[in-house]
Design a protein around this motif. Structure first.
Motif, PDB file in Angstrom:
ATOM      1  N   LEU A  18       0.846  -1.191   0.000  1.00  0.00           N
ATOM      2  CA  LEU A  18       0.000   0.000   0.000  1.00  0.00           C
ATOM      3  C   LEU A  18       0.879   1.238   0.000  1.00  0.00           C
ATOM      4  O   LEU A  18       2.006   1.206   0.498  1.00  0.00           O
ATOM      5  N   VAL A  19       0.344   2.332  -0.515  1.00  0.00           N
ATOM      6  CA  VAL A  19       0.968   3.647  -0.365  1.00  0.00           C
ATOM      7  C   VAL A  19      -0.100   4.562   0.210  1.00  0.00           C
ATOM      8  O   VAL A  19      -1.234   4.602  -0.278  1.00  0.00           O
ATOM      9  N   GLY A  20       0.261   5.292   1.267  1.00  0.00           N
ATOM     10  CA  GLY A  20      -0.693   6.189   1.914  1.00  0.00           C
ATOM     11  C   GLY A  20      -0.038   6.969   3.034  1.00  0.00           C
ATOM     12  O   GLY A  20       1.174   7.165   3.043  1.00  0.00           O
ATOM     13  N   THR A  21      -0.848   7.392   3.992  1.00  0.00           N
ATOM     14  CA  THR A  21      -0.354   8.171   5.120  1.00  0.00           C
ATOM     15  C   THR A  21      -0.475   7.357   6.402  1.00  0.00           C
ATOM     16  O   THR A  21      -1.326   6.477   6.504  1.00  0.00           O
ATOM     17  N   ALA A  22       0.368   7.658   7.389  1.00  0.00           N
ATOM     18  CA  ALA A  22       0.313   6.957   8.672  1.00  0.00           C
ATOM     19  C   ALA A  22       0.509   7.949   9.811  1.00  0.00           C
ATOM     20  O   ALA A  22       1.296   8.888   9.695  1.00  0.00           O
ATOM     21  N   ARG A  23      -0.249   7.734  10.897  1.00  0.00           N
ATOM     22  CA  ARG A  23      -0.162   8.585  12.090  1.00  0.00           C
ATOM     23  C   ARG A  23      -0.278   7.719  13.333  1.00  0.00           C
ATOM     24  O   ARG A  23      -0.787   6.604  13.287  1.00  0.00           O
ATOM     25  N   ASN A  24       0.132   8.276  14.477  1.00  0.00           N
ATOM     26  CA  ASN A  24       0.062   7.570  15.758  1.00  0.00           C
ATOM     27  C   ASN A  24      -1.207   7.947  16.522  1.00  0.00           C
ATOM     28  O   ASN A  24      -1.616   9.112  16.519  1.00  0.00           O
ATOM     29  N   TYR A  25      -1.804   6.930  17.194  1.00  0.00           N
ATOM     30  CA  TYR A  25      -3.031   7.121  17.976  1.00  0.00           C
ATOM     31  C   TYR A  25      -2.948   6.299  19.255  1.00  0.00           C
ATOM     32  O   TYR A  25      -2.144   5.383  19.369  1.00  0.00           O
ATOM     33  N   THR A  26      -3.842   6.608  20.185  1.00  0.00           N
ATOM     34  CA  THR A  26      -4.087   5.782  21.359  1.00  0.00           C
ATOM     35  C   THR A  26      -5.557   5.359  21.277  1.00  0.00           C
ATOM     36  O   THR A  26      -6.308   5.847  20.423  1.00  0.00           O
ATOM     37  N   MET A  27      -5.980   4.476  22.180  1.00  0.00           N
ATOM     38  CA  MET A  27      -7.399   4.089  22.182  1.00  0.00           C
ATOM     39  C   MET A  27      -8.273   5.310  22.493  1.00  0.00           C
ATOM     40  O   MET A  27      -9.391   5.402  22.021  1.00  0.00           O
ATOM     41  N   GLU A  28      -7.733   6.256  23.242  1.00  0.00           N
ATOM     42  CA  GLU A  28      -8.490   7.462  23.578  1.00  0.00           C
ATOM     43  C   GLU A  28      -8.576   8.429  22.391  1.00  0.00           C
ATOM     44  O   GLU A  28      -9.517   9.207  22.297  1.00  0.00           O
ATOM     45  N   THR A  29      -7.584   8.407  21.496  1.00  0.00           N
ATOM     46  CA  THR A  29      -7.584   9.354  20.368  1.00  0.00           C
ATOM     47  C   THR A  29      -8.031   8.715  19.052  1.00  0.00           C
ATOM     48  O   THR A  29      -8.056   9.389  18.026  1.00  0.00           O
ATOM     49  N   ARG A  30      -8.421   7.431  19.067  1.00  0.00           N
ATOM     50  CA  ARG A  30      -8.793   6.765  17.811  1.00  0.00           C
ATOM     51  C   ARG A  30     -10.000   7.411  17.130  1.00  0.00           C
ATOM     52  O   ARG A  30     -10.203   7.239  15.936  1.00  0.00           O
ATOM     53  N   ALA A  31     -10.770   8.184  17.861  1.00  0.00           N
ATOM     54  CA  ALA A  31     -11.904   8.897  17.256  1.00  0.00           C
ATOM     55  C   ALA A  31     -11.436   9.959  16.258  1.00  0.00           C
ATOM     56  O   ALA A  31     -12.239  10.480  15.483  1.00  0.00           O
ATOM     57  N   GLY A  70      -2.610   3.590   9.291  1.00  0.00           N
ATOM     58  CA  GLY A  70      -2.381   4.085   7.946  1.00  0.00           C
ATOM     59  C   GLY A  70      -3.640   4.059   7.101  1.00  0.00           C
ATOM     60  O   GLY A  70      -4.524   3.236   7.315  1.00  0.00           O
ATOM     61  N   VAL A  71      -3.707   4.974   6.146  1.00  0.00           N
ATOM     62  CA  VAL A  71      -4.778   5.048   5.157  1.00  0.00           C
ATOM     63  C   VAL A  71      -4.107   4.969   3.805  1.00  0.00           C
ATOM     64  O   VAL A  71      -3.151   5.717   3.549  1.00  0.00           O
ATOM     65  N   GLY A  72      -4.561   4.074   2.927  1.00  0.00           N
ATOM     66  CA  GLY A  72      -3.881   3.995   1.654  1.00  0.00           C
ATOM     67  C   GLY A  72      -4.580   3.189   0.593  1.00  0.00           C
ATOM     68  O   GLY A  72      -5.680   2.665   0.789  1.00  0.00           O
ATOM     69  N   LEU A  73      -3.882   3.100  -0.537  1.00  0.00           N
ATOM     70  CA  LEU A  73      -4.330   2.356  -1.704  1.00  0.00           C
ATOM     71  C   LEU A  73      -3.350   1.231  -1.990  1.00  0.00           C
ATOM     72  O   LEU A  73      -2.136   1.397  -1.832  1.00  0.00           O
ATOM     73  N   ALA A  74      -3.867   0.093  -2.451  1.00  0.00           N
ATOM     74  CA  ALA A  74      -3.003  -0.998  -2.888  1.00  0.00           C
ATOM     75  C   ALA A  74      -2.343  -0.590  -4.201  1.00  0.00           C
ATOM     76  O   ALA A  74      -2.948   0.119  -5.023  1.00  0.00           O
ATOM     77  N   VAL A  75      -1.104  -1.049  -4.394  1.00  0.00           N
ATOM     78  CA  VAL A  75      -0.366  -0.757  -5.622  1.00  0.00           C
ATOM     79  C   VAL A  75       0.200  -2.053  -6.194  1.00  0.00           C
ATOM     80  O   VAL A  75       0.498  -2.997  -5.455  1.00  0.00           O
ATOM     81  N   ASN A  76       0.317  -2.094  -7.551  1.00  0.00           N
ATOM     82  CA  ASN A  76       0.947  -3.248  -8.205  1.00  0.00           C
ATOM     83  C   ASN A  76       2.404  -3.347  -7.822  1.00  0.00           C
ATOM     84  O   ASN A  76       2.927  -4.422  -7.606  1.00  0.00           O
ATOM     85  N   LYS A  77       3.074  -2.213  -7.800  1.00  0.00           N
ATOM     86  CA  LYS A  77       4.459  -2.128  -7.357  1.00  0.00           C
ATOM     87  C   LYS A  77       4.695  -0.701  -6.897  1.00  0.00           C
ATOM     88  O   LYS A  77       4.033   0.230  -7.341  1.00  0.00           O
ATOM     89  N   VAL A  78       5.620  -0.541  -5.968  1.00  0.00           N
ATOM     90  CA  VAL A  78       5.930   0.785  -5.454  1.00  0.00           C
ATOM     91  C   VAL A  78       6.959   1.407  -6.394  1.00  0.00           C
ATOM     92  O   VAL A  78       8.117   0.994  -6.421  1.00  0.00           O
TER      93      VAL A  78
END
Length: 158
Positions: A18-31, A70-78
């Motif tokens: 996948l290619v996308g964005t990633a961030r850190n969360y806790t169970m309290e901030t998952r909203a 992370g949020v992203g899209l699948a890719v055939n190759k990076v």
């Protein structure tokens, strides 16, 4: 919960990049995760070799302090990674898959059920690998009613 679900099924899957964005969360901030999705859409990333058909939400790693999502899209190759994005890999293997249709606001309850009720009572244990959501393209999706899947990497206990 207003969501319609099917019982979890076990499915084998090959590795997906996948290619996308990633961030850190806790169970309290998952909203705050929906804001990450919104930012991903608004950025309009040009992701080379993207495979149409679905978007992914990935719990990349977890600890008692929190998790990386992370949020992203699948890719055939990076081929190239747009600035502000990263590569993520979903391992191949067996997964317990819960398919649902309903408001995305019900999703955290389904995650909690998979880990607190279904998995402990099943013949499977969680194996190493990312837990992820898959959002298949569906022309009937609306903000209040959409199809989604929860994929949990598993191995047979026996």
């Amino acid at each position: 919960m207003q969501t319609q679900t099917e019982p979890p099924v076990i499915e084998a899957m090959g590795e997906i990049k996948l290619v996308g964005t990633a961030r850190n969360y806790t169970m309290e901030t998952r909203a705050q995760i929906p804001a990450q999705w919104q930012a991903f859409f608004e950025a309009g990333y040009d992701i080379a070799n993207a495979i149409p058909g679905a978007m992914y939400g990935v719990s990349i790693s977890g600890s008692p302090e929190g998790f990386r999502y992370g949020v992203g899209l699948a890719v055939n190759k990076v081929a190239s990674i747009p600035e502000g994005t990263c590569e993520m890999v979903l391992s191949g293997g067996d997964y317990a898959v819960l398919r649902a249709k309903g408001p995305v606001s019900d999703l955290p309850q389904h995650f909690d059920w998979m880990f607190s009720t279904w998995l402990p009572g099943s013949e499977y244990g969680q194996r190493e690998g990312a837990v992820f959501e898959r959002y298949p393209d569906d022309p009937d999706n609306t903000p209040d009613m959409m199809r989604y899947e929860i994929w949990v990497p598993v191995r047979h206990k026996g």
